[in-house]
Design a protein around this motif. Structure first.
Motif, PDB file in Angstrom:
ATOM      1  N   HIS A 156     -10.606  12.353 -63.070  1.00  0.00           N
ATOM      2  CA  HIS A 156     -11.443  13.824 -63.266  1.00  0.00           C
ATOM      3  C   HIS A 156     -12.297  14.162 -63.074  1.00  0.00           C
ATOM      4  O   HIS A 156     -13.264  15.451 -62.368  1.00  0.00           O
ATOM      5  N   GLU A 157     -12.887  13.111 -64.045  1.00  0.00           N
ATOM      6  CA  GLU A 157     -14.407  13.468 -63.539  1.00  0.00           C
ATOM      7  C   GLU A 157     -14.829  12.982 -62.527  1.00  0.00           C
ATOM      8  O   GLU A 157     -15.954  13.237 -62.143  1.00  0.00           O
ATOM      9  N   LEU A 158     -14.561  11.954 -61.790  1.00  0.00           N
ATOM     10  CA  LEU A 158     -15.377  12.011 -60.813  1.00  0.00           C
ATOM     11  C   LEU A 158     -13.849  13.331 -59.122  1.00  0.00           C
ATOM     12  O   LEU A 158     -14.799  12.727 -58.162  1.00  0.00           O
ATOM     13  N   ASN A 159     -13.936  14.270 -59.874  1.00  0.00           N
ATOM     14  CA  ASN A 159     -13.201  15.437 -58.786  1.00  0.00           C
ATOM     15  C   ASN A 159     -12.667  15.145 -58.446  1.00  0.00           C
ATOM     16  O   ASN A 159     -12.204  15.040 -57.215  1.00  0.00           O
ATOM     17  N   LYS A 160     -11.522  14.022 -58.863  1.00  0.00           N
ATOM     18  CA  LYS A 160     -10.129  13.678 -57.828  1.00  0.00           C
ATOM     19  C   LYS A 160      -8.827  14.246 -57.764  1.00  0.00           C
ATOM     20  O   LYS A 160      -9.100  14.997 -59.372  1.00  0.00           O
ATOM     21  N   TYR A 161      -7.634  14.821 -57.368  1.00  0.00           N
ATOM     22  CA  TYR A 161      -6.274  15.166 -57.950  1.00  0.00           C
ATOM     23  C   TYR A 161      -6.051  14.388 -57.826  1.00  0.00           C
ATOM     24  O   TYR A 161      -5.812  13.430 -57.772  1.00  0.00           O
ATOM     25  N   VAL A 162      -4.721  14.314 -59.381  1.00  0.00           N
ATOM     26  CA  VAL A 162      -4.085  12.992 -60.303  1.00  0.00           C
ATOM     27  C   VAL A 162      -2.781  13.693 -59.952  1.00  0.00           C
ATOM     28  O   VAL A 162      -2.329  14.419 -60.595  1.00  0.00           O
ATOM     29  N   VAL A 163      -1.580  13.003 -59.220  1.00  0.00           N
ATOM     30  CA  VAL A 163      -1.211  13.364 -58.964  1.00  0.00           C
ATOM     31  C   VAL A 163       0.393  11.728 -59.952  1.00  0.00           C
ATOM     32  O   VAL A 163       0.061  11.203 -59.622  1.00  0.00           O
ATOM     33  N   GLY A 164       1.442  12.605 -60.719  1.00  0.00           N
ATOM     34  CA  GLY A 164       1.760  11.940 -61.710  1.00  0.00           C
ATOM     35  C   GLY A 164       3.092  11.686 -61.130  1.00  0.00           C
ATOM     36  O   GLY A 164       3.635  12.614 -60.568  1.00  0.00           O
ATOM     37  N   ALA A 165       4.123  10.015 -61.794  1.00  0.00           N
ATOM     38  CA  ALA A 165       5.174  10.642 -61.058  1.00  0.00           C
ATOM     39  C   ALA A 165       6.308   9.245 -61.206  1.00  0.00           C
ATOM     40  O   ALA A 165       5.678   8.296 -61.538  1.00  0.00           O
ATOM     41  N   THR A 166       7.578   9.148 -61.878  1.00  0.00           N
ATOM     42  CA  THR A 166       8.763   8.838 -62.146  1.00  0.00           C
ATOM     43  C   THR A 166       9.591   8.825 -61.240  1.00  0.00           C
ATOM     44  O   THR A 166      10.181   9.781 -61.573  1.00  0.00           O
ATOM     45  N   LEU A 167      10.613   7.772 -61.659  1.00  0.00           N
ATOM     46  CA  LEU A 167      12.138   7.850 -61.994  1.00  0.00           C
ATOM     47  C   LEU A 167      12.935   9.087 -63.091  1.00  0.00           C
ATOM     48  O   LEU A 167      12.199   9.347 -64.277  1.00  0.00           O
ATOM     49  N   PRO A 168      13.929   9.422 -62.361  1.00  0.00           N
ATOM     50  CA  PRO A 168      14.273  10.373 -63.498  1.00  0.00           C
ATOM     51  C   PRO A 168      14.984   9.619 -64.761  1.00  0.00           C
ATOM     52  O   PRO A 168      15.290  10.475 -65.474  1.00  0.00           O
TER      53      PRO A 168
END
Length: 390
Positions: free
Chosen positions: A129-141
């Motif tokens: 975020h400090e590097l101005n990136k968009y971050v998506v998290g993901a995992t199995l249900p």
């Protein structure tokens, strides 16, 4: 708006719940990538996936077929060897280093997808975020994500599974509850009922012996009946006297208790929301970082939060949540301190708090020095920080 390039980093060890359990997900890697690409396009104008890597000890028993599926989907499998007993964190560390290298060297990558439920990636998300990136998290249900990680990412995706139906034979268990089924002819029928056992006939001598005892019991009965009534009256009177004191104690206890997030759980997020901004600027050096932490800990809300966290043996991501609320721009990397754990071992020196860790494969937790807990980590000096002492 132009589409943004996407990079995917998969903590494969986390996907199958560790090498010990080795629960390989019954979903193709190609399907996982399609879902991630779709989510990134919808939320962040993401385009095609430019970088896709999966990290694990791919030589582990049982991973051969899964590795082939990953590579067929065009994902680079990164072999991770552990140099210590802490196998659990080996893939995490390589993933973080790789991810930050891509963020620094490939400026055209704007969207970073981290496939993991592990709270250890919270510092990575904050740095991106400090590097101005968009971050998506993901995992199995069936993998409940760390609650701090879920809040830190810009978007969290629960991957949908479309598992293949099991073979017909698998739907007919041969045994029930781990025991061998009985032959059909030996199984009891549902309609069969157990006949009541016959009572043995009472002998005349026994009846004669019971008569005097029965008479004595009848004589004692009025006295026994009076006794419970007397006890009930005494108990009722004592209860009435104790009631006001009990209500006062309950009220006092409720006012001191932290908000709950379900039965027996502290709602740390609600507590962190009550923390005011104590310091609004970033740290420029390790000494500055240490001074800001001491300033933050002088706030009564932060101190109350930290006391309760130390009582529960709370891990670093929860403490980081309180620090972020009190000092939103404070970052170990800006202060030239490599990690949150090392930064706090340096900054908490001389305070009532310290960090402790039971073993190499678990996160450090916040503790009180006065309790002298086992596994308390030694403080780090500025010289230690500069020399990279672990």
């Amino acid at each position: 708006m132009a589409t943004r390039n996407v990079a995917v980093f998969i903590d494969a060890e986390n996907l199958f719940k560790g090498y010990g359990k080795l629960d390989i997900p019954d979903v193709s890697m190609e399907d996982i990538l399609k879902q991630l690409e779709s989510a990134a396009a919808l939320a962040a104008d993401g385009g095609n996936i430019a970088v896709a890597r999966a990290y694990a000890d791919w030589n582990a028993l049982g991973l051969e077929d899964y590795r082939r599926d990953v590579e067929r989907a065009g994902v680079q499998t990164v072999q991770v060897f552990s140099v210590s007993k802490a196998e659990k964190n080996a893939a995490d560390i390589v993933l973080v280093v790789d991810c930050l290298r891509v963020a620094a060297e490939l400026e055209q990558i704007d969207v970073f997808v981290i496939v993991s439920a592990d709270g250890d990636f919270v510092p990575l998300v904050r740095r991106l975020h400090e590097l101005n990136k968009y971050v998506v998290g993901a995992t199995l249900p069936d993998h409940r994500p760390n609650n701090v990680l879920e809040r830190e990412v810009d978007q969290y995706v629960t991957l949908k599974l479309a598992p293949k139906p099991p073979p017909a034979a698998a739907l007919k268990p041969l045994f029930s509850s781990g025991e061998q089924a009985a032959p059909a002819e030996s199984r009891p029928r549902k309609s069969a009922r157990k006949a009541p056992a016959e009572k043995p006939a009472e002998q005349p001598e026994a009846r004669a012996a019971q008569a005097p005892a029965k008479k004595a019991a009848q004589q004692e009965e009025p006295a026994k009946k009076a006794e419970p009534a007397k006890k009930a009256a005494t108990k009722k009177s004592a209860t009435k006297k104790a009631e006001p004191a009990k209500k006062t104690a309950a009220k006092k206890s409720a006012s001191q208790a932290p908000p709950a997030a379900g039965k027996g759980k502290v709602n740390w997020h609600a507590l962190a929301q009550e923390i005011p901004v104590v310091h609004a600027e970033a740290a420029t050096s390790p000494e500055d970082y240490k001074a800001i932490i001491k300033k933050v800990l002088s706030d009564s809300k932060v101190r109350s939060f930290s006391d309760q966290l130390a009582n529960h043996g709370g891990p670093l991501p929860i403490l980081a949540m309180a620090i972020k609320a009190a000092a939103p721009k404070l970052s170990p990397s800006d202060a030239r301190v490599s990690s949150l754990s090392r930064a706090l071992r340096f900054a908490l020196a001389g305070t009532q708090y310290a960090l402790a860790r039971e073993s190499d494969d678990v996160q450090p937790v916040l503790v009180r020095r006065s309790t002298k807990p086992e596994g308390m980590l030694p403080d780090l000096s500025l010289d230690d920080i500069q020399r990279g002492v672990q």
